[in-house]
Design a protein around this motif. Structure first.
Motif, PDB file in Angstrom:
ATOM      1  N   ILE A  90       0.075  15.452 -14.059  1.00 14.68           N
ATOM      2  CA  ILE A  90      -0.112  14.936 -12.696  1.00 14.68           C
ATOM      3  C   ILE A  90      -0.392  13.442 -12.738  1.00 14.68           C
ATOM      4  CG2 ILE A  90      -1.506  15.065 -10.603  1.00 14.68           C
ATOM      5  CD1 ILE A  90       0.336  17.468 -11.092  1.00 14.68           C
ATOM      6  N   ALA A  91      -1.163  12.993 -13.729  1.00 14.01           N
ATOM      7  CA  ALA A  91      -1.479  11.568 -13.854  1.00 14.01           C
ATOM      8  C   ALA A  91      -0.215  10.739 -14.048  1.00 14.01           C
ATOM      9  CB  ALA A  91      -2.448  11.352 -15.014  1.00 14.01           C
ATOM     10  N   ILE A  92       0.685  11.220 -14.890  1.00 15.21           N
ATOM     11  CA  ILE A  92       1.930  10.496 -15.119  1.00 15.21           C
ATOM     12  C   ILE A  92       2.762  10.457 -13.839  1.00 15.21           C
ATOM     13  CG2 ILE A  92       4.124  10.529 -16.374  1.00 15.21           C
ATOM     14  CD1 ILE A  92       2.529  11.747 -18.744  1.00 15.21           C
ATOM     15  N   LEU A  93       2.827  11.581 -13.126  1.00 19.63           N
ATOM     16  CA  LEU A  93       3.597  11.625 -11.878  1.00 19.63           C
ATOM     17  C   LEU A  93       3.006  10.693 -10.821  1.00 19.63           C
ATOM     18  CD1 LEU A  93       4.370  15.451 -11.591  1.00 19.63           C
ATOM     19  CD2 LEU A  93       5.954  13.605 -12.189  1.00 19.63           C
ATOM     20  N   THR A  94       1.678  10.683 -10.691  1.00 16.98           N
ATOM     21  CA  THR A  94       1.072   9.784  -9.704  1.00 16.98           C
ATOM     22  C   THR A  94       1.222   8.329 -10.117  1.00 16.98           C
ATOM     23  OG1 THR A  94      -1.113  10.099 -10.752  1.00 16.98           O
ATOM     24  CG2 THR A  94      -0.591  11.481  -8.833  1.00 16.98           C
ATOM     25  N   ALA A 153       2.795   7.206 -19.041  1.00 21.27           N
ATOM     26  CA  ALA A 153       2.648   8.149 -20.149  1.00 21.27           C
ATOM     27  C   ALA A 153       1.929   7.507 -21.335  1.00 21.27           C
ATOM     28  CB  ALA A 153       4.021   8.661 -20.581  1.00 21.27           C
ATOM     29  N   THR A 154       2.236   6.241 -21.595  1.00 20.84           N
ATOM     30  CA  THR A 154       1.566   5.521 -22.683  1.00 20.84           C
ATOM     31  C   THR A 154       0.078   5.396 -22.407  1.00 20.84           C
ATOM     32  OG1 THR A 154       3.574   4.254 -23.166  1.00 20.84           O
ATOM     33  CG2 THR A 154       1.485   3.355 -23.973  1.00 20.84           C
ATOM     34  N   PHE A 155      -0.257   5.032 -21.172  1.00 18.55           N
ATOM     35  CA  PHE A 155      -1.662   4.895 -20.793  1.00 18.55           C
ATOM     36  C   PHE A 155      -2.407   6.219 -20.938  1.00 18.55           C
ATOM     37  CE2 PHE A 155      -4.708   5.544 -17.275  1.00 18.55           C
ATOM     38  CZ  PHE A 155      -5.704   4.664 -17.685  1.00 18.55           C
ATOM     39  N   VAL A 156      -1.819   7.291 -20.426  1.00 17.54           N
ATOM     40  CA  VAL A 156      -2.466   8.609 -20.482  1.00 17.54           C
ATOM     41  C   VAL A 156      -2.645   9.056 -21.930  1.00 17.54           C
ATOM     42  CG1 VAL A 156      -2.169  11.057 -19.932  1.00 17.54           C
ATOM     43  CG2 VAL A 156      -1.684   9.321 -18.204  1.00 17.54           C
ATOM     44  N   GLY A 189      -2.170   4.103 -10.740  1.00 20.98           N
ATOM     45  CA  GLY A 189      -1.879   5.435 -10.215  1.00 20.98           C
ATOM     46  C   GLY A 189      -2.156   6.534 -11.221  1.00 20.98           C
ATOM     47  N   ALA A 190      -1.821   6.290 -12.483  1.00 20.15           N
ATOM     48  CA  ALA A 190      -2.083   7.280 -13.524  1.00 20.15           C
ATOM     49  C   ALA A 190      -3.578   7.486 -13.714  1.00 20.15           C
ATOM     50  CB  ALA A 190      -1.436   6.840 -14.835  1.00 20.15           C
ATOM     51  N   ASP A 191      -4.341   6.414 -13.666  1.00 24.05           N
ATOM     52  CA  ASP A 191      -5.791   6.521 -13.828  1.00 24.05           C
ATOM     53  C   ASP A 191      -6.406   7.343 -12.697  1.00 24.05           C
ATOM     54  OD1 ASP A 191      -8.305   5.369 -15.271  1.00 24.05           O
ATOM     55  OD2 ASP A 191      -8.681   4.999 -13.139  1.00 24.05           O
ATOM     56  N   LYS A 192      -5.951   7.121 -11.472  1.00 24.86           N
ATOM     57  CA  LYS A 192      -6.512   7.873 -10.346  1.00 24.86           C
ATOM     58  C   LYS A 192      -6.095   9.334 -10.409  1.00 24.86           C
ATOM     59  CE  LYS A 192      -7.617   7.515  -5.488  1.00 24.86           C
ATOM     60  NZ  LYS A 192      -7.586   6.642  -4.285  1.00 24.86           N
ATOM     61  N   VAL A 206       0.806  -1.224   0.000  1.00 22.99           N
ATOM     62  CA  VAL A 206       0.000   0.000   0.000  1.00 22.99           C
ATOM     63  C   VAL A 206       0.838   1.272   0.000  1.00 22.99           C
ATOM     64  CG1 VAL A 206      -1.851  -1.216   1.216  1.00 22.99           C
ATOM     65  CG2 VAL A 206      -0.228   0.175   2.533  1.00 22.99           C
ATOM     66  N   GLY A 207       2.166   1.134   0.059  1.00 26.12           N
ATOM     67  CA  GLY A 207       3.022   2.310   0.198  1.00 26.12           C
ATOM     68  C   GLY A 207       2.885   3.318  -0.924  1.00 26.12           C
ATOM     69  N   GLY A 208       2.988   2.852  -2.170  1.00 23.73           N
ATOM     70  CA  GLY A 208       2.902   3.767  -3.303  1.00 23.73           C
ATOM     71  C   GLY A 208       1.548   4.441  -3.401  1.00 23.73           C
ATOM     72  N   GLY A 209       0.486   3.668  -3.197  1.00 28.06           N
ATOM     73  CA  GLY A 209      -0.859   4.232  -3.263  1.00 28.06           C
ATOM     74  C   GLY A 209      -1.136   5.218  -2.143  1.00 28.06           C
ATOM     75  N   THR A 210      -0.531   4.981  -0.977  1.00 30.71           N
ATOM     76  CA  THR A 210      -0.701   5.895   0.143  1.00 30.71           C
ATOM     77  C   THR A 210      -0.081   7.254  -0.163  1.00 30.71           C
ATOM     78  OG1 THR A 210      -0.700   4.072   1.731  1.00 30.71           O
ATOM     79  CG2 THR A 210      -0.222   6.268   2.594  1.00 30.71           C
ATOM     80  N   VAL A 211       1.144   7.244  -0.677  1.00 33.87           N
ATOM     81  CA  VAL A 211       1.811   8.499  -1.051  1.00 33.87           C
ATOM     82  C   VAL A 211       0.995   9.227  -2.111  1.00 33.87           C
ATOM     83  CG1 VAL A 211       3.885   9.488  -2.109  1.00 33.87           C
ATOM     84  CG2 VAL A 211       4.090   7.636  -0.432  1.00 33.87           C
ATOM     85  N   ARG A 212       0.519   8.501  -3.085  1.00 33.84           N
ATOM     86  CA  ARG A 212      -0.307   9.092  -4.157  1.00 33.84           C
ATOM     87  C   ARG A 212      -1.536   9.792  -3.596  1.00 33.84           C
ATOM     88  NH1 ARG A 212      -3.044   4.433  -6.526  1.00 33.84           N
ATOM     89  NH2 ARG A 212      -4.344   4.783  -4.671  1.00 33.84           N
ATOM     90  N   ASP A 213      -2.283   9.109  -2.733  1.00 30.00           N
ATOM     91  CA  ASP A 213      -3.520   9.671  -2.205  1.00 30.00           C
ATOM     92  C   ASP A 213      -3.267  10.872  -1.302  1.00 30.00           C
ATOM     93  OD1 ASP A 213      -4.854   7.740  -3.599  1.00 30.00           O
ATOM     94  OD2 ASP A 213      -5.347   6.501  -1.859  1.00 30.00           O
TER      95      ASP A 213
END
Length: 210
Positions: free
Chosen positions: A118-122, A159-162, A105-108, A43-50
């Protein structure tokens, strides 16, 4: 959130949790430490993102994520000895988790802010921070300080996803292609030692004696 993203979110958490538990097995820790390290990684990465996005932390709202981490840790605790090379498996699980979680993370980030940047960074944060925290806490060499491509793989995947989502490509193909792009880069780094040009130290300018 689209169903395929929800499933990817759980998959990313479970995969990262497994890498945390495998790290605990390499350190010969007890079951509680397995669960702690697995949860931190999962959950570490998602926690920082949120926290950065200013939204409720995902695992606080939906505690099933913590349960997924705990179950994964327990499973690894009783099966890790069956693996021939735990470190090898850890690296490849981490590569898959990075690819999946970069897209989540990019989707959120895109859903919350609407900003592609911001999407790419998250996406990068979500895909890498859990593994970085795992390595630092366990005293393992951090993937960030190794020469093989790591963060760049998450960046390319996000970046590809976005970019594909902006073109209107039908889900979940945009997510699948983004995930495959991230995994291909990281897999190439693991298999063939792919690196980016690194900084080369140069002699400093001589002090002017005049």
């Amino acid at each position: 959130m689209d169903p395929y993203i929800v499933y990817s979110d759980y998959a990313g958490v479970a995969l990262f949790a497994a890498t945390g538990a495998l790290t605990a097995s390499r350190k010969q820790l007890d079951l509680v430490a397995f669960i702690f390290l697995a949860t931190l990684t999962g959950v570490g990465g998602g926690t920082v993102r949120d926290l950065i996005l200013g939204v409720p932390v995902f695992w606080v709202q939906q505690q099933t994520y913590v349960l997924v981490c705990a179950v994964t840790a327990i499973a690894v605790f009783f099966t890790a000895h069956l693996l021939e090379s735990r470190y090898h498996v850890l690296l490849w699980l981490d590569a898959v988790a990075l690819a999946v979680y970069a897209i989540v993370g990019a989707d959120k980030g895109l859903a919350v802010t609407g900003s592609p940047v911001i999407a790419i960074l998250t996406g990068v944060m979500t895909g890498t921070f859990g593994g970085i925290a795992r390595d630092l806490l366990a005293g393992e060499p951090s993937a960030v300080t190794r020469k093989e491509i790591y963060i760049t793989a998450a960046l390319i995947g996000a970046a590809t996803f976005v970019a594909l989502k902006a073109t209107g490509l039908t889900p979940p193909f945009n997510a699948v292609i983004g995930c495959l792009a991230a995994f291909a880069i990281r897999a190439g780094a693991l298999a063939f030692g792919w690196t980016l040009p690194s900084y080369q130290s140069r002699p400093g300018r001589p002090v002017d004696g005049g």
